[in-house]
Design a protein around this motif. Structure first.
Motif: not given
Length: 179
Positions: A133-137
């Motif tokens: 999981h990569h949080e989207e800015r």
């Protein structure tokens, strides 16, 4: 990961349905099988109906985390009516993504069963989701500098000769209709 699906068959309560089916459990790491009877008591039978592969994809990590945040984390079993087997159901898919399960539910052709996830499966899905999981800015969208007011294509009525009020209705046409 191979996941076995356990279906429970109970006697039907109407004359149109001989049996009622419900997915009651999943078995992580189960061996291949096809409708193996696990238990039978008072007309209720539990079957290890099928073993399917539970596949996780990095692009779906957000949906896995959403599913794990539920009060009771669940996997979703997609069933389809089938005349090919003696049990009248075919186990089509097992997924940990509530978004994918919703997509199948939207068609209305499949039966979606929500089954509580065993603790070992919760840990496996959680570890995978946290790793991928990569949080989207948040990126604010900016307007482009194109002047959209420069061209007035399609504004108003072509029968109006002056540009002062392009949205008014033609007076001459109204007078002719009234006479």
């Amino acid at each position: 990961m191979p996941v076995g699906v356990v279906l429970r068959r109970t006697p039907g309560v109407t004359q149109w349905a001989k049996y009622a089916w419900k997915a009651i459990a999943v078995l992580p790491g189960a061996a291949e099988t096809n409708w193996q009877l696990l238990r039978e008591q008072d007309g209720v039978s539990d079957f290890h109906a099928a073993t399917l592969s539970l596949e996780l994809h990095g692009s779906d990590a957000e949906s896995y985390l959403h599913g794990l945040s539920a009060e009771v984390p669940c996997v979703y079993v997609v069933l389809r009516d089938s005349d090919a087997t003696e049990h009248s159901l075919e186990v089509t898919l097992v997924t940990a993504s509530p978004y994918e399960a919703q997509d199948y539910a939207d068609t209305g052709e499949e039966i979606i069963e929500k089954v509580p996830m065993p603790d070992g499966l919760i840990a496996w899905v959680r570890d995978f989701a946290l790793e991928h999981h990569h949080e989207e800015r948040f990126k604010k969208r900016r307007r482009d500098k194109t002047d959209i007011g420069a061209v007035e294509d399609g504004i108003g009525d072509a029968r109006i000769s002056q540009l002062a009020d392009v949205y008014r209705s033609p007076v001459k046409a109204k007078k002719e209709r009234l006479q």
